[in-house]
Design a protein around this motif. Sequence first.
Motif, PDB file in Angstrom:
ATOM      1  N   UNK A 154       0.616  -0.993  -0.012  1.00 52.62           N
ATOM      2  CA  UNK A 154       0.219  -0.120   0.445  1.00 52.62           C
ATOM      3  C   UNK A 154       1.136   1.388   0.173  1.00 52.62           C
ATOM      4  N   UNK A 155       0.868   1.976  -1.021  1.00 47.61           N
ATOM      5  CA  UNK A 155       1.305   3.522  -0.374  1.00 47.61           C
ATOM      6  C   UNK A 155       1.164   3.759   0.453  1.00 47.61           C
ATOM      7  N   UNK A 156       2.361   4.652   1.001  1.00 50.73           N
ATOM      8  CA  UNK A 156       2.154   5.758   2.425  1.00 50.73           C
ATOM      9  C   UNK A 156       1.524   7.169   2.437  1.00 50.73           C
ATOM     10  N   UNK A 157       1.149   7.607   3.276  1.00 44.94           N
ATOM     11  CA  UNK A 157       0.763   8.616   3.446  1.00 44.94           C
ATOM     12  C   UNK A 157       2.034  10.487   2.689  1.00 44.94           C
ATOM     13  N   UNK A 158       3.336   9.952   2.726  1.00 37.65           N
ATOM     14  CA  UNK A 158       3.977  11.004   1.986  1.00 37.65           C
ATOM     15  C   UNK A 158       3.951  10.205   0.441  1.00 37.65           C
ATOM     16  N   UNK A 159       3.847   9.483   0.569  1.00 34.36           N
ATOM     17  CA  UNK A 159       3.378   8.943  -1.712  1.00 34.36           C
ATOM     18  C   UNK A 159       2.338   9.907  -2.052  1.00 34.36           C
ATOM     19  N   UNK A 160       1.630   9.049  -0.988  1.00 31.56           N
ATOM     20  CA  UNK A 160       0.517   9.939  -1.929  1.00 31.56           C
ATOM     21  C   UNK A 160       0.056  11.796  -1.233  1.00 31.56           C
ATOM     22  N   UNK A 161       0.112  12.116  -0.351  1.00 32.29           N
ATOM     23  CA  UNK A 161       0.626  13.278  -0.166  1.00 32.29           C
ATOM     24  C   UNK A 161       1.199  14.012  -1.826  1.00 32.29           C
ATOM     25  N   UNK A 167       4.354  20.095  -1.263  1.00 33.62           N
ATOM     26  CA  UNK A 167       4.321  20.199   0.301  1.00 33.62           C
ATOM     27  C   UNK A 167       3.369  21.276   0.380  1.00 33.62           C
ATOM     28  N   UNK A 168       2.511  21.345   1.120  1.00 34.19           N
ATOM     29  CA  UNK A 168       2.234  23.188   1.984  1.00 34.19           C
ATOM     30  C   UNK A 168       3.148  23.732   3.075  1.00 34.19           C
ATOM     31  N   UNK A 169       3.855  25.049   2.796  1.00 37.52           N
ATOM     32  CA  UNK A 169       3.851  25.624   3.734  1.00 37.52           C
ATOM     33  C   UNK A 169       3.608  26.751   3.732  1.00 37.52           C
ATOM     34  N   UNK A 170       3.194  27.742   4.894  1.00 41.01           N
ATOM     35  CA  UNK A 170       2.339  28.747   5.300  1.00 41.01           C
ATOM     36  C   UNK A 170       3.098  29.505   5.918  1.00 41.01           C
ATOM     37  N   UNK A 171       3.194  31.429   6.279  1.00 38.41           N
ATOM     38  CA  UNK A 171       3.406  31.714   7.130  1.00 38.41           C
ATOM     39  C   UNK A 171       3.671  31.508   8.743  1.00 38.41           C
ATOM     40  N   UNK A 172       5.200  31.955   8.350  1.00 41.24           N
ATOM     41  CA  UNK A 172       5.687  32.994   8.530  1.00 41.24           C
ATOM     42  C   UNK A 172       7.066  32.656   7.240  1.00 41.24           C
TER      43      UNK A 172
END
Length: 246
Positions: A154-161, A167-172
């Motif tokens: 099964x695919x991992x959560x990392x592979x799926x994401x 990946x999402x990176x937000x402020x600051x």
Amino acid sequence: MSDEQATSFGGQAGSYEVGRPEYPFEAVTWMLDRAPAGARRIADVGAGTGKLTRALVAGEGAEVVAVDPDPAMLAALRDAVPGVPTFVGTAERLPLPDASVDAVVLGQAWHWVDPVAASAEIGRVVRPGGVLGLVWNLRDERVDWVRRLTDIMHGSNAEIMLAAGDPVVAAPFGGLEQERWEWVRPVTREVMHRMASSRSYVITADDAEKARIRRDMDALFDELGLYDDATIELPYVTRAFRAVRD
């Protein structure tokens, strides 16, 4: 992704240490290239057994601290990388003072966090101009037998994401830069079983599913002629990302 999966690794710390690959030193160096010059203090968050920590320690002039939510993983880290201070915590709740580090890095971990809350908390502990670095080792599924291996485990959560986008990176933190490296790791049949045993899906599966995974993996390895101490080159793509704190 479930909380059970996110906190499941400590029971398989030994398999994680044996089965998971190291990070290419070039990728680690690249993540930190934008960090402030001179003596640097780096926090490895979601440090696990220290796969990324040891590469950070090998870098010249860096003071490293390790943070992980699982005390069992940190115990394995202290054995693998003696002398590194360890703290129980998460990316959303770091046991570190304000503006106390020049960089925070996460190896194989950002997919477990709330990216907005984690970005804000990491921004609290990183000095202005400091760096957030993210890195993943991913099996190269352009190779047929590797793709079949993933289908079995099964695919991992990392592979799926990461299949869905960056990946999402937000402020600051500002915009993400990224780079990738392709390489191979010689592995035995047993190492691949240990790698599978360290995956959250497998750890939290019932006994019947664990037996099915092992049986299907063995059938694939038999087909590949992978017996005893023989090795096969398992191809990886390492993807690294970095963002600078405003």
